[in-house]
Design an enzyme around this catalytic site. Structure first.
Site, short mmCIF file in Angstrom:
data_model
loop_
_atom_site.label_atom_id
_atom_site.label_comp_id
_atom_site.label_asym_id
_atom_site.label_seq_id
_atom_site.Cartn_x
_atom_site.Cartn_y
_atom_site.Cartn_z
N GLY A 147 53.70 -16.10 24.84
CA GLY A 147 54.01 -14.68 25.01
C GLY A 147 53.06 -13.79 24.23
CB ALA A 184 55.01 -24.03 23.50
CG ASP A 185 58.93 -20.86 25.78
OD1 ASP A 185 58.10 -21.16 26.66
OD2 ASP A 185 60.12 -21.20 25.83
CB VAL A 186 57.15 -17.58 20.22
CG1 VAL A 186 56.62 -16.45 19.34
CG2 VAL A 186 58.67 -17.50 20.33
#
Length: 407
Positions: free
Chosen positions: A183, A178-180
């Protein structure tokens, strides 16, 4: 700096992964990225190890996690809790094109660093906020972390072994999925907003949420539910819409078979020594094969164990049937294609510390990426940036350092 964004300055107030991942991409593309960190502490991920770098004096350096998302930046140590620090950050925002932050909703308002405050001094500013759940909705005030977002956003419900099989349970992905992706979406949004500003002169506010991004990248699985009305389930390494498209055990390991059309299926069954399977009315088309998945796979399991992985790959590639091994990460970086594409890059800090990294996958023909700046040591550019961008004198910088407003 080279790159298509070489005239863009980014004030980076983010930490950990989603925001730094985005600003690293912008730095790769040539933007000047000024990473703001708390004096004496820095980004949390500097300590998220092992493994850690070893400094030239033998001391423990930054964690590998930090190195993964901070290439190409300048670290400026400013304490935003101090009025002097807030003024410095406002002045930097006045001289920047983009501000990116990942504080909790409303968390920067008390520092005068929220969008409305900075818009008043720089109307052309692109301001991107990254949070767990976005600026609106019943969860807006909740903290959001990748693992919990993977669970809430559905990806874990379709990742892992099927119910009723050994080891069956929901499983997260091996990286901060989810973070990547958040981003990446933040980067895309910033580039679109910069294009809009080029046409209109107007800045704008971007609201990015980990949950939104996680739901967005459910892709075909989301549409499988929205069209079919049934929630997809875990299938292990099988595919919900294509068969056979999964791993098979071989004589010495595993191989991925990725049959994408009926021709490939016919070629595959010939090589597997079961050409009659492709003539079976149950398996003539992909939709037939999806509907009769269990019966088909049962006919393929034993034939696939008769050869070694490398033998399968050689035979299938010769017939243009998609297939491949399951590499460990050390095998990935030893792969001749990965080596040929130069995906392993090493940069050196001013003190000689070598910092490895993974190359950006975007290849520009006219404005190639130049890997020239290693992930910075904490506060490595504080004085240089304040003097160059804000015109501060050495005496002014010294007073700020004496007051502990900068590090």
């Amino acid at each position: 700096m080279a790159g298509p964004l070489q005239n863009i300055r980014v004030l980076d107030l983010t930490r950990v992964l989603a925001g730094p991942w985005s600003t690293q991409i912008l730095a790769d593309f040539g933007a000047e990225v000024i990473k703001i960190e708390k004096p004496g502490e820095g980004d949390d991920t500097r300590g998220w190890g092992p493994p850690f770098l070893t400094n030239p004096d033998g001391s423990r350096g930054d964690a590998a996690y930090y190195l993964s998302a901070n290439r190409g930046k300048q670290s400026v140590a400013i304490d935003m809790a101090k009025p002097e620090g807030q003024k410095l950050l406002q002045d930097l925002a006045r001289n920047s094109d983009v501000v990116m932050e990942n504080f909790k909703v409303g968390g920067l308002k008390k520092y005068g660093l929220d969008y409305e405050s900075l818009k008043a001094i720089n109307p052309k500013l692109i301001y991107c906020s990254i949070t767990g759940f976005g600026q609106t909705g019943p969860y807006a005030q909740r903290a959001g972390y990748d693992f919990m977002i993977q669970g809430m956003g559905g990806i874990m419900s379709i990742t892992g072994q099927p119910d009723g099989t050994p080891g069956a349970e929901p499983v997260k992905t091996g990286v901060a999925f989810a973070d990547v992706f958040t981003g990446l979406y933040a980067t895309i949004g910033v580039l679109a907003a910069l294009h809009h500003r080029d046409k209109t002169g107007e800045g704008q506010y971007l609201d990015l949420a980990l949950l939104d991004s996680q739901v967005a990248v459910l892709a075909n699985q989301a549409l499988n539910f929205l069209v079919g009305g049934k929630a997809p389930k875990r299938l292990g390494n099988a595919h919900p819409n294509i068969v056979p498209y999964q791993t098979f055990a071989t004589a010495d390991g595993f191989v991925i078979i990725a049959v994408g059309n009926d021709r490939q299926f016919r070629e595959y069954t010939k090589i597997a020594g079961v050409p009659e399977v492709a003539q079976d009315p149950r398996f003539l088309t992909n939709s037939d094969r999806v509907g009769n998945r269990e019966a088909l796979i049962a006919l393929l399991v034993e034939p696939m164990k008769q050869r070694k992985t490398a033998e399968w790959i050689a035979a299938l590639e010769a017939a243009a049937v998609p297939c491949g091994p399951i590499n460990t990460i050390d095998q990935v970086f030893a792969d001749p294609q990965v080596e040929a594409r130069g995906l392993n890059v090493t940069l050196a800090r001013a003190d000689g510390t070598k910092t490895p990294g993974v190359a950006n996958p975007v290849r520009f023909s006219a404005t190639p990426i130049e890997y020239s700046t290693a992930p910075p040591a904490l506060g490595n550019a504080t004085e240089e940036v304040l003097r160059r961008v804000l015109g501060l004198t050495p005496e002014q910088v010294g007073k700020l350092r004496d007051s502990a407003s900068i590090g």
